[in-house]
Enzyme design. Structure first.
Site, PDB file in Angstrom:
ATOM      1  N   LYS B  76     -39.453  -8.141 -17.558  1.00 45.42           N
ATOM      2  CA  LYS B  76     -38.996  -7.576 -18.964  1.00 45.42           C
ATOM      3  C   LYS B  76     -38.010  -7.049 -19.542  1.00 45.42           C
ATOM      4  O   LYS B  76     -37.602  -6.245 -18.690  1.00 45.42           O
ATOM      5  CB  LYS B  76     -39.850  -6.603 -19.830  1.00 45.42           C
ATOM      6  CG  LYS B  76     -40.281  -6.471 -20.664  1.00 45.42           C
ATOM      7  CD  LYS B  76     -42.140  -5.239 -21.139  1.00 45.42           C
ATOM      8  CE  LYS B  76     -41.997  -5.139 -22.574  1.00 45.42           C
ATOM      9  NZ  LYS B  76     -43.174  -4.545 -22.629  1.00 45.42           N
ATOM     10  N   SER B 171     -46.228  -5.678 -26.313  1.00 49.09           N
ATOM     11  CA  SER B 171     -45.557  -5.556 -26.278  1.00 49.09           C
ATOM     12  C   SER B 171     -44.770  -6.228 -25.868  1.00 49.09           C
ATOM     13  O   SER B 171     -43.417  -7.033 -25.587  1.00 49.09           O
ATOM     14  CB  SER B 171     -44.040  -4.804 -26.879  1.00 49.09           C
ATOM     15  OG  SER B 171     -44.078  -3.985 -25.081  1.00 49.09           O
ATOM     16  N   SER B 195     -49.079  -2.331 -23.423  1.00 50.16           N
ATOM     17  CA  SER B 195     -48.350  -3.716 -23.367  1.00 50.16           C
ATOM     18  C   SER B 195     -48.338  -4.518 -22.270  1.00 50.16           C
ATOM     19  O   SER B 195     -47.535  -5.520 -22.871  1.00 50.16           O
ATOM     20  CB  SER B 195     -46.785  -2.651 -23.619  1.00 50.16           C
ATOM     21  OG  SER B 195     -47.113  -2.003 -25.021  1.00 50.16           O
TER      22      SER B 195
END
Lengths: 137, 524, 527
Positions: B76, B171, B195
């Site tokens: 990420k 997210s 997330s």
């Protein structure tokens, strides 16, 4: 598809539907004063771009007010789930630094080996003199 | 081969049935042809191929570094990666090349993993849709799956595909999409309020949130320091255990990692669940929970009961306050953590020159999106001297109540909690963006948030497809540092439900091997 | 002066604090205003690396060369606490008689400044490492250092915190250059309660703190190098009324300026109030050139630091002998008792020992400790000479020290070593030279030409006349020459004898022992 029922694992625990639940049952709160908004812009160095920004804050506060419904008498605040662990101590050895070049590489502006900022720390102008959305308030 | 599990592909590499460079090239090709998913912000082709070549050398010599050697992995974009751009999907850090690797990234690289690239997210990990980053939203690969297309009614031939695509959740949406679309074998996400688990559920992959303090956060750009953990996204529970084993442990650079010794473990194949006690927290039947998921949850409980486990209803009475609590604590920490972005040492810098303060203000106005700026302002409000006790300390007290709820339940003999992960299956993008970010997050995080408050480990296991043909997952929450038990149970459950594999055209084209066709008839 | 005598006469044996307060009160009887002074002192911890990162601590270095990723606030970096800094704070807390908090916490203090890269400072606001201590210091009541008074100031707390970087304002090019070498260096903030009443007290208290820190080694505490920074909080009020509004005075670079700044601010506030004005709760800077305080450009509106617990640092736990955990890695354990047992003698103890051991006056012990290395020098000389310490001290404090001051040298740099001085004093003690001659020799030794005292004595022919007969003859000669003086002495004017002694001295070119000369003259005159 089988008929969908609550099943024996979840006894009838009815909760009011979403829209009602999220509105505070507390009386409507005071609007945040322009002084406080201005103060926040200074402290955070972030501005409320438009009325939506101010609305957003208003809503956030209203949302947070729900906390007051909870009885927290005698409860200690929790800083972190690791509050019962103790802090790791490092030996006093020099293990870092000496990387001026690497650090300056990411800086958009520099002068020789210094980071460079505009002159002094002149505070942001007063509300009346500034180009802030709040000026109209 | 791309659809194999981590263990399977690792064995294949060892046996020479495939080489690291072949694997890497296939993944890169698949990334290129699934570009419309927008899962990746940066694809590090050159470095990845180089890493693959080095891995190949090691395999030739018969000296692989670990089970992860040569395996393509995505990270990420809020993890620092030396030499590769780290943006947090924000204008503030566009073009920022960190001089150091996050500890977890370093560990992966030290074990030979091949870093394919950085995945897309909500700006600074604030959001639950992976729709609010400057590089645009991430599309859920399932939007393009045969399973979804079969179930959706096209409005017209040309516009349907674009219009109906669904979000990944957030997210860590980019990481979830990357794993889900087979472009990598595992991905790192982050989990502050759900997330990792939320997008895992929407994308039909395994999403593990480890116990707070187990895995190092050094190099993870923080959202809420007291709740953030690096998250692990994989296609099977076993793979997640492998990743966990290579990442967990004390890091002297992170004072919030525990100093206890961590021993990596192999997951046993559980056959007897009769000694297990599964708790069903009634408050997780939250407002807005779809009847579909409610039914699935119920069925899962039945599954355990029929297999001999003890299944009890429990209560976590402060659950519905976790969102408000999170809201205050999160915005306060955000206000603090974002104070360092001023353009002086790194990142975006505005041209304003009148004074330091005006330069800072302009930089922050230009660099942050509305969501971030809104949270900074709210957070500062709650931290004001006159508000601190009323809001911040109050929220900290409520946090303790929430954490205590779990302690009480686990003390009463319950081993694992079983709950839904999301309120519904993935929403179509056009619908999702109708509500503002904070409201959305507030709604979607309700089922995942409390585990972050209490620092507990939790995992999403893909369970079944919804009526619309989209994945639905269920969540298991375990005791602190009891990942082995948690994953063992999750693995058993995974085996029982036999979640169907996504059927994507693009993948079929790239993967010519005969793949194991999972029976899709079991759970729905 | 009168006040002191009055005070001492009335309250000779009371507890110091009570008599101190009465002393202050008596002071204030003469003035309608009571000045109140508190201090916030930042001492840089003497350590190899910084408080939360592994970059080096060093005074002068190329800009931004002693900066780690954490110091530059690169996103994703985390603080890791330096054990040595904790030990320094514990030592200091123990020396200042504080209670050490076995559990202390870290907080973030938020404000924006170019030299604060993270936008916040990590400090200890809620629960600092040490609280509730005291510091005794002494003041001399007159310039001759012959009367000392002991005072006590309460220590509110000691907290660990990060130092900031340095901004260099370049007004010509309209920019600020930022050097982060100092950012993150460990500081101990020592907060002294407002128990002081004037500049002299403030300076004396800080001086004593400085000596303590240097003795402990927890800080080098050199003000000129920024290792010790003092901010003064000053207010005035009328006796019996509540405390007045206080101002904070910053930018004080020496003890002398501290005293000046405080006294100026007291006077300014009194004048302002007497003219009907009011005092603003503001921050002022001391302008050393003009000798006054000026308002600093204050932030727009009020400052709110929005303190918040530092989430990346769990509580700091300290142990003592009783609470020591059984099987913990000893590198992770700080034992307060262990540190306490190993504290070196503090200045006050050292002074007492000097007085007791050598029979010198308390005032002397202060001067000895005030000068770096002087006490060791003194003790070294005493060891090497038969001269009594009580006499040696005079030579150290009057002669040696004044030479050092005159040439701005430290004891270490003295061209006269303890060995040489002892040698000289031995000659004096053995009566081989007179004290006047000794002073001459010392002046010569000061040139540092490598000659021994004996060599100088021989060179300049400074030996005392040993031959009694010769001395008698010279005395007789003087008596014979000075009929008038002899008559005056015989008439009862003993003072004139000194004149004759002086004449004998002159005839012998200073090489006669004045005591012996006096004896001989008296003997002859009485015949």
């Amino acid at each position: 598809m089988r008929a969908l029922s609550l099943g024996r694992w979840l006894r009838a625990w009815r909760v009011p539907p979403l829209p009602e639940r999220w509105h505070s049952t507390l009386p409507p709160q005071q609007k945040v004063s322009v002084e406080v908004l201005d103060h926040l812009e200074h402290l955070a160095l972030v501005d409320f771009r438009d009325s939506e920004g101010v609305e957003r804050l208003q809503k956030a506060i209203q949302f947070a007010d729900q906390l007051h419904e909870v009885n927290t008498d005698g409860v200690e605040p929790m800083d972190s789930v690791l509050e019962d662990r103790c802090l790791y101590l490092r030996e006093d050895d020099v293990t870092e630094g000496n990387c001026t070049k690497e650090l300056l590489e990411n800086a958009r502006e520099k002068v020789e080996e210094y980071f460079v900022a505009p002159p002094g720390n002149i505070p942001l102008p007063k509300l009346e003199e500034r180009d802030s959305f709040l000026q109209g308030s | 081969m791309l659809r194999a599990s981590l263990r399977q592909v690792s064995a294949a590499l060892k046996e020479g049935r495939v080489t690291p460079t072949e694997l890497c090239q296939r993944c890169l090709a698949l990334i290129r042809s699934t570009k419309f998913l927008n899962a990746y912000i940066t694809v590090a082709e050159e470095t990845a191929l180089k890493q693959a070549e080095e891995a190949e050398e090691r395999y030739k010599r018969g000296q692989p570094l670990s089970i992860l050697d040569g395996i393509p992995i995505a990270v990420k974009d809020n993890f620092n990666t030396a030499g590769i751009e780290t943006t947090c999907a924000s204008n503030m850090l566009k073009g920022y090349i960190s001089p150091y690797n996050a500890t977890v990234v370093q560990k992966l690289l030290d074990q030979g993993a091949v870093l394919l690239g950085k995945t897309n997210l909500d700006e600074f990990a604030m959001g639950s849709g992976s729709t609010d980053g400057v590089f645009g939203p991430v599309r859920n690969p399932w939007s393009y799956s045969r399973q979804y297309k079969e179930k959706s009614v096209p409005k017209s031939h040309s516009e349907d595909k674009e219009f109906n695509w669904v979000i990944t959740g957030g997210s860590s949406g980019g990481s979830a999409a990357a794993v889900s679309s087979f472009t990598c074998f595992a991905a790192l996400g982050s989990d502050t309020g759900g997330s990792t688990r939320n997008p895992a559920a929407h994308c039909g992959v395994v999403g593990l949130k480890p116990t707070y303090g187990l895995i190092s956060r050094h190099g993870l750009i923080p959202l809420v320091n007291s709740m953030d953990v690096p998250g692990i996204l994989t296609r099977s529970v076993d793979d997640a255990a492998v990743l966990l084993g290579s990442l967990a442990g004390h890091d002297p650079k992170d004072s919030t990692t525990v100093q206890d010794n961590f021993k990596p473990f192999e997951l046993p194949n559980l056959t007897d669940v009769s000694k297990l006690s599964i708790g069903i927290p009634k408050e997780y039947n939250a407002p807005g929970l779809s009847s579909e998921i409610l039914a699935l949850w119920s069925k899962a409980a039945d599954l355990f009961k029929n297999a001999g486990a003890k299944v009890v209803e429990v209560s976590l009475p402060h659950t519905h306050y976790s969102i408000v609590c999170y809201h205050v604590l999160c915005t306060a920490e955000v206000a603090s953590n974002m104070a360092r972005f001023d353009g002086l040492e790194y990142g975006h810098r505005s041209d304003a020159k009148e004074s330091t303060e005006s330069m800072y203000a302009a930089t922050r106005r230009e660099g942050f999106n509305d969501v971030v700026r809104g949270r900074i302002l709210s957070g500062n409000y709650f931290l004001l001297k006159q508000n601190y006790e009323k809001y911040f300390v109050k929220a900290q007290k409520v946090r303790r109540l929430i954490a205590n709820d779990f302690v009480k339940v686990f003390r009463s003999g319950v081993d694992i909690l079983l709950t839904p992960t999301t309120l519904s299956d993935a929403a179509p993008y056009m619908e999702f963006i109708q509500e503002d970010n904070r409201t959305r997050s507030a709604q979607d995080d309700i089922l995942t948030q409390a585990a972050n408050m209490a620092g507990l480990p939790a995992i999403n296991v893909p369970t079944a497809l919804s009526e619309r043909g989209l994945p639905v997952g269920l969540q298991f929450i375990g005791r602190s540092f009891q990942e082995k038990q948690l994953l063992t149970v999750a693995k058993w459950f995974e085996k029982q439900v036999q979640f169907p594999m996504i059927q994507l055209e693009e993948v079929k084209r790239h993967d010519n091997d005969v793949f194991h066709h999972q029976k899709s008839a079991s759970f729905s | 002066m009168l006040l002191t005598l009055l005070w001492r006469a009335t309250f000779p044996s009371m507890q110091v604090t009570v008599s101190q307060r009465i002393h202050n009160l008596l002071c204030h009887l003469l003035s309608p205003w009571v000045p109140v002074v508190g201090l916030e002192i930042h001492a840089q911890i003497s350590s190899n690396s910084k408080l939360f990162s592994g970059s080096q601590v060093q005074f002068a270095a190329p800009p931004n060369s002693l900066v780690s990723f954490f110091d530059a606030s690169l996103p994703g970096t985390l603080p890791v606490l330096n054990r040595r800094c904790v030990e320094a704070a514990v030592m200091t807390g123990l020396a200042l008689k504080c209670s050490i908090n076995k559990k202390s916490l870290f907080d973030r203090k938020h404000y924006f400044y170019a030299d604060l890269p993270a936008g916040y400072q990590i400090t200890q606001q809620r629960v600092p490492i040490a609280v509730n201590g005291s510091l005794s210091y002494s003041l001399c009541m007159d310039s001759k250092m012959s009367q000392m008074v002991t005072k006590i100031v309460r220590i509110k707390q000691i907290q660990l915190e990060q130092d900031s970087g340095k901004s260099l304002h370049d007004d010509t090019r309209s920019q600020t250059l930022v050097d982060l070498n100092r950012a993150g260096v460990g500081l101990m903030e020592v907060v002294m309660e407002p128990d002081m009443c004037c500049g002299e007290e403030a300076a004396a208290a800080v001086r004593e703190l400085q000596l303590i820190l240097q003795t402990l080694g927890s800080s080098q505490a050199v003000m000129a190098e920024g290792q010790l920074r003092v901010d003064a909080n000053v207010s005035v009020h009328r006796p019996g009324e509540p405390y007045g509004v206080r101002t904070e005075v910053k930018n004080i670079n020496s003890l002398r300026f501290l005293a000046k700044a405080v006294d100026y601010e007291i006077r300014r506030q009194i004048e302002e109030l007497e003219n009907g004005g009011t005092i603003l709760n503001e921050t002022r800077a001391f302008d050393s050139r003009l000798g006054c305080t000026v308002p600093m450009r204050d932030k727009e509106g009020k400052q709110d630091y929005r303190f918040m617990p530092e989430p990346n640092l769990p509580p700091l736990i300290l142990y003592d002998a009783k609470s020591l955990p059984a099987n913990m890695n000893h590198q992770q354990v700080i034992n307060i008792d262990w540190i306490h047992e190993r504290l070196p003698d503090l200045p006050s103890v050292k002074r007492e020992k000097l007085v007791e051991q050598y029979g010198i006056l308390p005032e002397h012990s202060f001067t000895l400790l005030n000068e770096d290395g002087l006490a060791e020098f003194f003790e070294s000389v005493v060891k090497q000479t038969q001269m009594k310490p009580k006499k040696v001290i005079g030579w150290i404090l009057n002669d040696l020290l004044s030479y050092l001051k005159q040439y701005s040298l430290t004891v270490k740099e003295s061209p006269v070593s303890s060995f040489l001085l002892a040698d000289l004093l031995n000659l004096l003690e053995k009566k081989e030279i007179s004290s006047t001659a000794a002073k001459q020799v010392l002046a010569e030794l000061w040139k540092g030409e490598g000659k021994t005292p004996l060599e100088i004595v021989k060179e300049q022919k400074l030996e005392l006349l040993q031959d009694q007969k010769e001395l008698e003859q010279i005395c007789q000669a003087v008596i014979d020459e000075r009929e008038n003086e002899v008559m005056a002495i015989k008439a009862g004017n003993r003072k004139v004898l000194n004149k004759l002694i002086g004449l004998v001295q002159r005839k012998t070119q200073g090489r006669s022992n004045p005591v012996l000369v006096k004896q001989l003259l008296e003997k002859k005159l009485s015949e």
